[in-house]
Design a protein around this motif. Structure first.
Motif: not given
Length: 183
Positions: A80, A105, A180-182, A172, A32, A34-35, A176, A29-30
């Protein structure tokens, strides 16, 4: 928190496997960008801010001491957010929903312990706040296999998604440009 990974502690999950998986997801995640939002439990000295939950679950009394320390494998980075909570859900009584909305998000990747407690409660509240909760099967754990399995079953059946770690890591790491990563 150390309480889940310290042999002999009341909340001990019996293995570090979920912690190591959570660390891999956190690293991805870091990378990538993303929050990342962490949670930790903290109660006042007398536990009054934890209400019946604090009275019902005596091991919570140990979380303000050394057993409440964050494990080094998943220590929050300086940039974070850390949400301090008193109850099982990361949403209840916290600013999590408004923070996620401000960050735009719509999907959460959930790791942590315990599956039948904080993970399940947070997944249920996530969907009730309009977010898609994705629980990473290998990155969650519990003290007993039966409530762990039942909680994962319930989350998948009613509240969100349960994904394998490799699928989350692949998503992840996807460029991009793939959208979207959903789910």
């Amino acid at each position: 928190m150390r309480a889940y990974f310290e042999p002999g502690a009341d909340l001990y999950v019996g293995s570090r496997d979920c912690l190591l998986a959570a660390a891999r997801v956190l690293a991805a995640a870091r990378t990538a960008g993303v929050p990342v939002i962490h949670t930790r439990v903290s109660h006042s000295r007398d536990g009054i801010d934890g209400g019946l939950f604090y009275r019902k679950a005596p091991p919570l009394r140990h979380l303000n001491g050394p057993l409440g320390e964050v494990m080094p494998e998943v220590t929050p980075a300086a940039n974070e957010i850390v949400i301090v909570k008193q109850y099982a859900s990361a949403f209840f009584g916290t600013t999590l929903a408004s923070t996620l909305t401000a960050l735009r998000v719509d999907t959460l990747v959930i790791t942590g312990v315990s599956t039948s407690g904080c993970v399940r409660a947070s997944a249920v509240d996530a969907v009730q706040h309009g977010f898609v909760p994705i629980v990473v099967r290998q990155a969650v754990g519990d003290r007993s296999p039966a409530p762990h399995a039942a909680s994962l079953y319930d989350i998948q059946a009613k509240y969100g998604e349960v994904w394998e770690e490799h699928a989350v890591l692949e998503r992840l790491s996807a460029p991009a440009a793939e959208g979207p990563r959903t789910p």
